[in-house]
Enzyme design. Sequence first.
Site, mmCIF file in Angstrom:
data_model
loop_
_atom_site.group_PDB
_atom_site.id
_atom_site.type_symbol
_atom_site.label_atom_id
_atom_site.label_comp_id
_atom_site.label_asym_id
_atom_site.label_seq_id
_atom_site.Cartn_x
_atom_site.Cartn_y
_atom_site.Cartn_z
ATOM 1 N N SER A 126 -71.315 -2.193 71.302
ATOM 2 C CA SER A 126 -70.731 -3.362 71.960
ATOM 3 C C SER A 126 -69.265 -3.527 71.569
ATOM 4 C CB SER A 126 -71.508 -4.620 71.564
ATOM 5 O OG SER A 126 -70.837 -5.791 72.003
ATOM 6 N N HIS B 130 -79.736 -10.136 79.470
ATOM 7 C CA HIS B 130 -79.072 -10.351 78.181
ATOM 8 C C HIS B 130 -80.061 -10.839 77.124
ATOM 9 C CE1 HIS B 130 -74.826 -10.112 76.877
ATOM 10 N NE2 HIS B 130 -75.213 -10.866 75.877
#
Length: 383
Positions: free
Chosen positions: A112, A281
């Site tokens: 990420s 998510h």
Amino acid sequence: MANSFDTRYPSIDDLRNKAKQRIPKFAFEYLDGGCNEDVNLHRNTSELREVQLKPKYLKDHSGSSLKTKLFGIEYDAPFGIAPLGLQGLMWPNAPEILAKAAYQHNIPFILSTVTTTSIERASELTEGKAWFQLYHPTENRLRDDIIKRAEAAECPVLVILCDVPTFGFRPRDIRNGLAMPPKMSLKNIIQVLGRPNWALQTLKHGQPNFETLKPYMPEGLDLKQLGKFMDDTFSGRLNEEKIKPIRDMWKGKLVLKGVASEYDTEEAIRLGLDGIIVSNHGGRQLDAGESTIKPLNSLAAKYGDQIEVMMDSGIRSGPDVARAMASGAKFTFMGRSFMYGVSALGKKGGDHTISLIKSELQQVMEQICCENTTDFPNHLITK
């Protein structure tokens, strides 16, 4: 790599319980929680587990293989490690532990933008096999520089995120001071003192930072200034105008993560993307939305011959991977399961968790007489 795991923790639930005992409450709740009332967090897993598989016991069976091809690369299992932010907050050095384990087991690791190791370090640990997930910057200059770094690091896949047009409303994080801007309270300090091993490991590895973003951050930011920097630097809402320059610039495989509708899937195909990850998510953005398994089946059936359809959110175990694959996913990703493992077992946690999930999935395949991962849909019980 031979599978090996600590027999004291033979399930993801065991790892979750151990992790809860090992890390401060604010870190565990950041990892474990969803948004609002956690409705979609729980729906993700509960509705996935309604999927049932049909065994074929009298069928000739020569053995089952977990090997799965994706984007022309053969991986040793049909699952990878999803991108998570602030991994080093939950367990010091976590992204490096997971990147190494993913490389050793030949599965994808997605880094990420807002985790605690850099693109370059993840590439070094995986010999250029780490994927990179981009949070879209507000400035084209910053976007282009980060993409060039990912290209120089030989990342084979760039993942762009579409399901964070706004930050999720997460009551736990607000109470714990982990919203933007973050703050450290006396309560948090007391929680740290109650987890001395976590505190010592944090001292050893240093305070977690957004390592990929360090070159762009002014020195000496306090927590309030950090919050303003993040708000000013990133704009999560994607559209054609933002995606087209990325597609033109990025020569590798490009994947859109956070897809939950036919509209977004068709846009991804039209704009020349190579894959989508059906995802919400991890239930951290829209509590009133669908679970990920609900749109997966129809999206895979309708568009699977035009674009690679993958899934994350709600997948916790080997049987969950099997359920998602049977429902049409070409590949799957998990985040929390691996972080439970690392938080529970430290540097051994990545290897343990991957080995555990591989073993669970292998058992399911042998049980239902599924020889290859592409054969899973033939074992789906449709209602």
